[in-house]
Design an enzyme around this catalytic site. Structure first.
Site, PDB file in Angstrom:
ATOM      1  CD  GLU A  63       1.064   0.095  -9.100  1.00  0.00           C
ATOM      2  OE1 GLU A  63       1.135   1.135  -8.942  1.00  0.00           O
ATOM      3  OE2 GLU A  63       0.417  -0.099  -9.079  1.00  0.00           O
ATOM      4  CE  LYS A 105      -0.843   2.241   2.012  1.00  0.00           C
ATOM      5  NZ  LYS A 105      -1.500   3.065   2.316  1.00  0.00           N
ATOM      6  CE  LYS A 115      -7.654   2.144   3.625  1.00  0.00           C
ATOM      7  NZ  LYS A 115      -6.390   3.164   4.007  1.00  0.00           N
ATOM      8  CE  LYS A 175       2.095   1.759   4.694  1.00  0.00           C
ATOM      9  NZ  LYS A 175       1.523   1.920   4.655  1.00  0.00           N
ATOM     10  CE1 TYR A 210       4.284   3.807  13.467  1.00  0.00           C
ATOM     11  CE2 TYR A 210       4.849   1.852  12.213  1.00  0.00           C
ATOM     12  CZ  TYR A 210       3.608   3.465  12.174  1.00  0.00           C
ATOM     13  OH  TYR A 210       2.792   3.840  11.245  1.00  0.00           O
ATOM     14  NE  ARG A 231      -6.724   0.988   7.203  1.00  0.00           N
ATOM     15  CZ  ARG A 231      -6.660  -0.346   5.956  1.00  0.00           C
ATOM     16  NH1 ARG A 231      -7.724  -1.582   6.247  1.00  0.00           N
ATOM     17  NH2 ARG A 231      -6.209  -0.476   4.959  1.00  0.00           N
TER      18      ARG A 231
HETATM   19  C1  PBG Z   1      -2.262   5.809   4.732  1.00  0.00           C
HETATM   20  C2  PBG Z   1      -2.046   5.336   4.999  1.00  0.00           C
HETATM   21  C3  PBG Z   1      -1.503   4.238   5.942  1.00  0.00           C
HETATM   22  C4  PBG Z   1      -0.245   3.004   6.874  1.00  0.00           C
HETATM   23  C5  PBG Z   1       0.401   4.651   6.156  1.00  0.00           C
HETATM   24  N1  PBG Z   1      -0.601   6.117   5.243  1.00  0.00           N
HETATM   25  C6  PBG Z   1      -3.205   2.911   6.349  1.00  0.00           C
HETATM   26  C7  PBG Z   1      -3.797   2.179   5.349  1.00  0.00           C
HETATM   27  O1  PBG Z   1      -3.547   2.602   3.501  1.00  0.00           O
HETATM   28  O2  PBG Z   1      -4.689   2.013   5.251  1.00  0.00           O
HETATM   29  C8  PBG Z   1      -0.322   2.378   7.378  1.00  0.00           C
HETATM   30  C9  PBG Z   1       1.253   2.087   7.860  1.00  0.00           C
HETATM   31  C10 PBG Z   1       0.899   1.451   9.356  1.00  0.00           C
HETATM   32  O3  PBG Z   1       0.419   0.485   9.625  1.00  0.00           O
HETATM   33  O4  PBG Z   1       2.075   1.751   9.876  1.00  0.00           O
HETATM   34  N2  PBG Z   1      -2.901   5.889   3.286  1.00  0.00           N
END
Ligand code: PBG
Length: 340
Positions: free
Chosen positions: A250, A210, A234, A265, A330, A220
């Site tokens: 990872e 990720k 992050k 992701k 989505y 968000r």
């Molecule tokens: C939470 C999380 C996030 C997403 C999925 N779980 C946001 C992030 O890490 O800030 C993002 C999913 C998306 O953008 O569709 N940790």
């Protein structure tokens, strides 16, 4: 001499003609290497507090066509997904601001939005898997995925909280726990915590590779964590978009620690990572077409730049071609309708 060449040409060169197989629709279908099916899709859904229907779902302005649903509306969406042959949904709560704290205690509340939603959907007895995220950002006053002290994201203290969150979700009936927090060691401790509480059959889908991506912006907004994210980003736990080899490390760790499935992701900008992960580990491998990717297609189509339907299907096919066994998107309902 030159006239001979011309004759040869007319006599049959090129004798390999790639276009032969492409000439008719039936032939194109016959030689097609990859297909997208409803079975490949996972639908992410946003939950908001609120009483029963008829309540209006709340639109998410940065994600046209996506909504936050109250639990009773969410149940309708779950049923619709299942009826279309979608095997699983992923739930994300928009926690009321007043329940967000530094210690993220709402994450362990068995009556929190996610747990209530899981119980309600399970009562419908659908042949539908429920995936719950494990990360503290929906519950933290600061919007980070872990516990924070003096501006630092604490790894090991966060692990304890994540285990508690995972167990509460499993108790509610969640089928697949999906740690998205990127703390080190979380898959292993969550596996142990689940097993010790009698949830040996609950699966783990690790957000293994990720990245610290700018494509999560609309998500968000949807869960209301962007305003909270004061520290800005992050990058101390999510991966650097510049790295490939690190993604393999990872993923290898998450598999060692007990992940049943792994995820890459974001999706479209990271197809190279997806392909490497799939070919290296041969694990059930998923791609998350994240909120920003969805928004790009939606807004471009709304402005007449591209055809939404065709771009949606082409983007999903690209994930399959790169090696994905499934896609969190989505577009899942629209795609499943288009494919049925
Ligand atoms: C939470 C999380 C996030 C997403 C999925 N779980 C946001 C992030 O890490 O800030 C993002 C999913 C998306 O953008 O569709 N940790």
């Amino acid at each position: 001499m030159s006239s001979d060449l011309t004759n040869d040409h007319h006599a049959g060169y090129p004798n390999i003609r790639m276009r032969r197989n492409r000439r008719t629709d039936w032939s194109r279908r016959l030689v097609r290497e990859h297909n997208v099916r409803a079975d490949d899709l996972i639908l992410p859904l946003f939950i908001q507090p609120g009483s029963n229907s008829p309540s209006l779902p709340t639109p998410i302005p940065s994600m046209p066509g996506a909504f936050r649903y109250t639990i009773s509306d969410l149940c309708d969406k779950a049923r619709e997904a299942s009826d279309l042959g979608i095997p699983a949904i992923a739930l994300f709560p928009a926690t009321p601001q007043e329940l967000k704290t530094d210690d993220c205690r709402e994450a362990f509340n068995p009556q929190n939005l996610v747990c209530q939603a899981v119980r309600a959907i399970k009562k419908l007895n659908l042949d539908l898997g429920i995936i719950c995220d494990v990360a503290l950002d929906p519950y933290s006053s600061h919007g980070q995925d872990g516990l924070v002290e003096n501006g630092q994201i604490l790894n090991d203290q966060t692990l304890t909280a994540l285990c508690e969150q995972a167990v509460v979700q499993a108790e509610a009936g969640c089928d697949i726990i999906a740690p998205s927090d990127m703390m080190d060691g979380r898959v292993g401790v969550i596996r142990q915590a689940l097993d010790s509480k009698g949830f040996a059959d609950v699966q783990i889908m690790a957000y293994a590779a990720k990245y610290a991506s700018a494509f999560y912006g609309p998500f968000r907004d949807a869960v209301g964590s962007s305003g909270n994210l004061s520290a800005g980003d992050k990058k101390t736990y999510q991966m650097d978009p510049a790295n490939t080899n690190e993604a393999l490390r990872e993923v290898a760790l998450d598999i060692q620690e007990g992940a049943d499935m792994v995820m890459v992701k974001p999706g479209m900008p990271y197809l190279d990572i997806l392909q490497r992960v799939k070919s290296e580990f041969q694990m059930p491998t998923f791609a998350y077409q994240v909120s920003g990717e969805y928004a790009m297609i939606k807004f471009a189509a709304q402005n007449g730049a591209i055809d939404e339907h065709n771009c949606m299907l082409e983007s999903l096919l690209a994930f399959k071609r790169a090696g994905a066994d499934g896609i969190l998107t989505y577009f899942a309902l629209d795609a499943a309708k288009a494919l049925s």
